[in-house]
Design a protein around this motif. Sequence first.
Motif, mmCIF file in Angstrom:
data_model
loop_
_atom_site.group_PDB
_atom_site.id
_atom_site.type_symbol
_atom_site.label_atom_id
_atom_site.label_comp_id
_atom_site.label_asym_id
_atom_site.label_seq_id
_atom_site.Cartn_x
_atom_site.Cartn_y
_atom_site.Cartn_z
ATOM 1 N N LEU A 21 0.626 -1.162 0.012
ATOM 2 C CA LEU A 21 -0.119 -0.298 -0.349
ATOM 3 C C LEU A 21 1.342 1.474 -0.079
ATOM 4 O O LEU A 21 0.459 2.823 -0.622
ATOM 5 N N GLU A 22 2.334 0.846 0.590
ATOM 6 C CA GLU A 22 3.409 2.177 0.742
ATOM 7 C C GLU A 22 3.045 2.487 -0.908
ATOM 8 O O GLU A 22 3.443 3.564 -1.403
ATOM 9 N N VAL A 23 3.703 1.637 -1.459
ATOM 10 C CA VAL A 23 4.922 1.872 -2.808
ATOM 11 C C VAL A 23 3.360 2.229 -3.791
ATOM 12 O O VAL A 23 3.621 3.260 -4.459
ATOM 13 N N THR A 24 2.274 1.739 -3.858
ATOM 14 C CA THR A 24 1.092 2.314 -4.328
ATOM 15 C C THR A 24 0.824 3.516 -3.977
ATOM 16 O O THR A 24 0.939 3.966 -5.097
ATOM 17 N N SER A 25 0.664 4.177 -2.736
ATOM 18 C CA SER A 25 0.364 5.739 -2.914
ATOM 19 C C SER A 25 1.500 6.448 -3.140
ATOM 20 O O SER A 25 1.589 7.280 -3.274
ATOM 21 N N GLU A 26 3.173 5.991 -3.030
ATOM 22 C CA GLU A 26 4.587 6.321 -3.240
ATOM 23 C C GLU A 26 3.876 7.019 -4.857
ATOM 24 O O GLU A 26 4.180 7.784 -5.791
ATOM 25 N N ASN A 27 3.168 5.787 -6.046
ATOM 26 C CA ASN A 27 2.913 5.975 -7.150
ATOM 27 C C ASN A 27 2.193 7.049 -7.452
ATOM 28 O O ASN A 27 2.007 7.474 -8.837
ATOM 29 N N ILE A 28 1.050 6.617 -6.915
ATOM 30 C CA ILE A 28 0.344 7.446 -6.937
ATOM 31 C C ILE A 28 0.144 9.192 -6.674
ATOM 32 O O ILE A 28 0.134 9.627 -7.397
ATOM 33 N N THR A 29 1.239 9.799 -6.178
ATOM 34 C CA THR A 29 1.503 11.163 -5.505
ATOM 35 C C THR A 29 2.525 11.153 -6.233
ATOM 36 O O THR A 29 2.101 12.969 -6.504
ATOM 37 N N ASN A 30 3.397 10.651 -6.993
ATOM 38 C CA ASN A 30 4.383 11.134 -7.854
ATOM 39 C C ASN A 30 3.937 10.691 -9.746
ATOM 40 O O ASN A 30 4.367 11.002 -10.344
ATOM 41 N N VAL A 31 2.646 10.710 -9.811
ATOM 42 C CA VAL A 31 2.261 10.563 -10.868
ATOM 43 C C VAL A 31 2.524 11.496 -12.002
ATOM 44 O O VAL A 31 3.160 11.378 -13.000
ATOM 45 N N ASN A 32 3.156 12.853 -11.598
ATOM 46 C CA ASN A 32 3.233 14.198 -12.456
ATOM 47 C C ASN A 32 4.781 14.309 -11.657
ATOM 48 O O ASN A 32 5.345 15.408 -12.469
ATOM 49 N N THR A 33 5.566 13.631 -11.425
ATOM 50 C CA THR A 33 7.111 13.681 -11.179
ATOM 51 C C THR A 33 8.061 13.770 -12.080
ATOM 52 O O THR A 33 7.669 12.517 -12.377
ATOM 53 N N PRO A 34 9.095 14.433 -12.598
ATOM 54 C CA PRO A 34 9.111 14.549 -13.667
ATOM 55 C C PRO A 34 10.537 13.161 -13.544
ATOM 56 O O PRO A 34 10.992 13.096 -12.462
ATOM 57 N N GLY A 35 10.122 12.121 -15.320
ATOM 58 C CA GLY A 35 11.682 11.452 -14.189
ATOM 59 C C GLY A 35 11.581 10.190 -13.523
ATOM 60 O O GLY A 35 12.379 8.685 -13.136
ATOM 61 N N TYR A 36 10.387 10.183 -13.173
ATOM 62 C CA TYR A 36 9.383 9.646 -11.270
ATOM 63 C C TYR A 36 9.614 7.517 -12.785
ATOM 64 O O TYR A 36 8.695 7.249 -13.624
ATOM 65 N N SER A 37 10.091 6.612 -11.922
ATOM 66 C CA SER A 37 9.486 5.540 -12.553
ATOM 67 C C SER A 37 9.017 4.366 -11.593
ATOM 68 O O SER A 37 8.915 5.005 -10.529
ATOM 69 N N LYS A 38 7.208 4.085 -11.741
ATOM 70 C CA LYS A 38 6.341 3.791 -11.249
ATOM 71 C C LYS A 38 6.972 2.324 -10.561
ATOM 72 O O LYS A 38 8.322 1.476 -10.846
ATOM 73 N N GLN A 39 7.120 2.309 -9.086
ATOM 74 C CA GLN A 39 7.345 0.562 -8.379
ATOM 75 C C GLN A 39 6.635 -0.364 -8.557
ATOM 76 O O GLN A 39 4.833 -0.193 -8.236
ATOM 77 N N THR A 40 7.297 -1.619 -8.200
ATOM 78 C CA THR A 40 5.894 -2.713 -8.121
ATOM 79 C C THR A 40 6.577 -3.192 -7.065
ATOM 80 O O THR A 40 7.920 -3.840 -7.084
ATOM 81 N N THR A 41 5.700 -3.543 -5.990
ATOM 82 C CA THR A 41 5.963 -4.818 -5.253
ATOM 83 C C THR A 41 5.791 -6.050 -5.072
ATOM 84 O O THR A 41 5.020 -6.859 -6.105
ATOM 85 N N VAL A 42 7.380 -7.179 -5.097
ATOM 86 C CA VAL A 42 7.261 -7.882 -5.406
ATOM 87 C C VAL A 42 7.171 -9.071 -4.370
ATOM 88 O O VAL A 42 7.743 -9.206 -3.729
#
Length: 477
Positions: A21-42
Amino acid sequence: MSILSLLDIAKSGITAQRLALEVTSENITNVNTPGYSKQTTVFTTATVSQERGFPLGNGVRVAEIQRAYDDFLQMQLKSENTTKGWSDTVLASMTRAEQLFNEFTTDGLGKSLQDFFSAWQDLTANPQGQPERQAILARGQQLADQFKRVNSYLNDIRTEANQSLEGVTADVNDKLRKIASLNEQIKQIEVQGARANELRDQRDLAVRQLAEKVGITYMEQTDGTLNVSLSLGQPLVLGKDAAVLSLQPDAANSGFYRIYSTAPGGKTAVDISSIVGGPGNGQGEMGGTLQVRDSLVNGFLADLDELAYTLATEVNAVHSSGFGLTGSTGLDFFSTPATMAGYSGLGGISVAISNSNDIAAANADPSVGGTGNNTNAKDIASLFDKILPLSGGNMTLGGFYNSLVGKVGVSVQNAERSATLSEGVLKQLDNLRESQSGVSLDEELANLIKYQKAFEGAAKLINTGTEMMDVILGLVR
């Protein structure tokens, strides 16, 4: 399996889903951050144990937080950013240069050249006419002024390109320091077995921004740091150390800069001007700037000087052999060229005579039959159509000017074509990166619900284990 084992499994589920949930929240909040790459929990299953002869799992654990990243795509973006930096820089300067050169049908140097010889043609109809003679002086001065105007404007482009190196160099140094600092932070985190995903995103973005300024290559090391070099191998970043670029006066070209680099951790600065902007090496904004300053504009100035020098030499040769109305002879019409270099600029071409009676329209002394003689005026007027040996081949003065206009136009077209192509390729690469590494809000919201439900299930499992424990304790009592 004991009730405590049940609680441990539930605890692992809560811990893993909370992290997801923390990783998903990080992705959502950085949706417009230049250069950000989405992260996936394995996720992966915890170590299996034997329970009464049966292999039973012990819950779930997070194997890694994976970053959506494509190194090949990063290299393509880096290379195309370098091309774009060069193209945009050259295009901006060449578009300015193009405004100086016009066809003979509009105002400008070409029109002034044509008007000057037309004035001599008009004099042939009335060799003694003062209005025609005054027109020649005016047209000659206008032509000289146009040469100086174009020369001055081209030199302004060179000067501005030179001054822009200050900002470009500062930007390069800033990016180098940032990459070196991120190298150190990434190394400190990853030596502990973690993965510095956000810092790697920042470093990749800094590399792409650096590539727009200057041509570079890079290589990741085993400790996670990135070594960055110029395209021809000179080091810019080695681990936590960054090179420092500086500008020093060019002894051979007063007022202009040479670019020096002090290697990472070094103390001696070496000249890298030819490496950054030499023939075939010019890349990025810095390479484009040096190419404009030292190659393209210099070529235009050399042609402009040759045109002014040839014009003055040819006109003076005929004019000095003729006679004015008062018998004056041996006078140059334009200032005598000492050298070709710089003749089109200040201190160069100018009208050498001020008295209209000294205009040598005749080829004989007036006292012995030169009055009304227009032979010399006709010879000067015909110079406009005379085939002359010039650097571009045998051609007329007008033809040589047209070839100069063509060179400027070709430079603009080449830069424009490169800029358009790189812009299109970059757009495709950015779209590809977005599809691979960008954050999809729909996908993340779906994950949010999925992990939330899994978290609730693990919490319910704890409640169930607690109830079972209460029942057992009640039996004991």
